[in-house]
Design an enzyme around this catalytic site. Sequence first.
Site, short mmCIF file in Angstrom:
data_model
loop_
_atom_site.label_atom_id
_atom_site.label_comp_id
_atom_site.label_asym_id
_atom_site.label_seq_id
_atom_site.Cartn_x
_atom_site.Cartn_y
_atom_site.Cartn_z
N ARG A 11 0.83 -1.22 0.00
CA ARG A 11 0.00 0.00 0.00
C ARG A 11 0.86 1.26 0.00
O ARG A 11 0.40 2.33 -0.42
CB ARG A 11 -0.95 -0.01 1.20
N LYS A 83 10.71 0.44 29.97
CA LYS A 83 9.86 0.81 28.83
C LYS A 83 10.50 0.46 27.49
O LYS A 83 9.82 0.02 26.56
CB LYS A 83 9.54 2.31 28.88
N ASP A 127 9.79 14.42 27.78
CA ASP A 127 8.82 15.21 28.54
C ASP A 127 9.45 16.28 29.42
O ASP A 127 8.85 16.71 30.39
CB ASP A 127 7.97 14.28 29.42
N CYS A 170 15.88 26.16 14.69
CA CYS A 170 16.06 25.01 15.58
C CYS A 170 15.11 25.17 16.77
O CYS A 170 14.43 26.19 16.91
CB CYS A 170 17.52 24.88 16.03
N CYS A 186 2.56 15.83 33.12
CA CYS A 186 1.22 15.26 33.06
C CYS A 186 0.86 14.54 34.35
O CYS A 186 -0.32 14.31 34.64
CB CYS A 186 1.08 14.32 31.86
N CYS A 243 20.57 33.11 17.33
CA CYS A 243 20.42 31.91 18.15
C CYS A 243 21.79 31.37 18.52
O CYS A 243 22.66 31.19 17.66
CB CYS A 243 19.62 30.85 17.40
N CYS A 246 22.06 27.52 16.73
CA CYS A 246 22.18 27.34 15.28
C CYS A 246 22.61 28.61 14.55
O CYS A 246 22.83 28.56 13.33
CB CYS A 246 20.86 26.84 14.69
#
Length: 249
Positions: A11, A83, A127, A170, A186, A243, A246
């Site tokens: 596909r 994990k 995170d 960046c 969270c 920056c 970068c």
Amino acid sequence: MDDGQLLRYSRHILLPQIGVEGQERLLAARALVVGAGGLGSPAAYYLASAGVGTLALADGDSVDLTNLQRQILHRVDSVGRLKAESGRDTLAGINPECRVDAITERLAGERLDEEIAHADVVLDCSDNFATRHAINRACVKFGKPLVSGAAIRFDGQIAVFDSRRHDAPCYHCLFPEAEDVEEVRCAVMGVFAPLTGIVGTVQAAEALKLLIGCGTSLAGRLLLLDGLAMEWRQIAVPRDPACRVCGGQ
């Protein structure tokens, strides 16, 4: 590709923007996914199922019962396991042809540099800002495209930072590193389960496009999702010539 691969990826091959050549690029590619949680789970699912040849899955944490609400790489019998190893076993059941290197540590310093140097594309599914900025610095250093995602409460964001392009910003251009930035977790604020799936899946789509060399990437743009209203917004992100990450590239 052998007959089995031609059938498995048929596909994709039917799409003129991908074809046999594009699928072969995926089979030869190595993607680094930093974080095997809410964002890394759907991203890794689609990278593996789409035929990315090698997937480096990096996460030093163990599976907790509270993760199962959104971290779809893991199952009830994964609670307590690392994990990265849990994710590797899940992905082997989806596509055993995809080699998954389980990195059971939080990447930093020379090890982070080493993994990014060997990757063709990097997905930041972490995170915390410290890790995000470290990943960004290494991607700029080695000229690797970075697909960044974030999700908290009902709000998501996705961007691509491709330092191979002279006009592309960046991560530091968009979110300058500062010591007084407050982390939003969270564990404290909560997160809508499908939101992480939406953001992580878009990250996978952008990474696959970069590896194949098709379409237009999100480089120079930030996508914002309001999951409560199910509304998308797009913001142009210019490169900051001053920056400190970068600007000298």
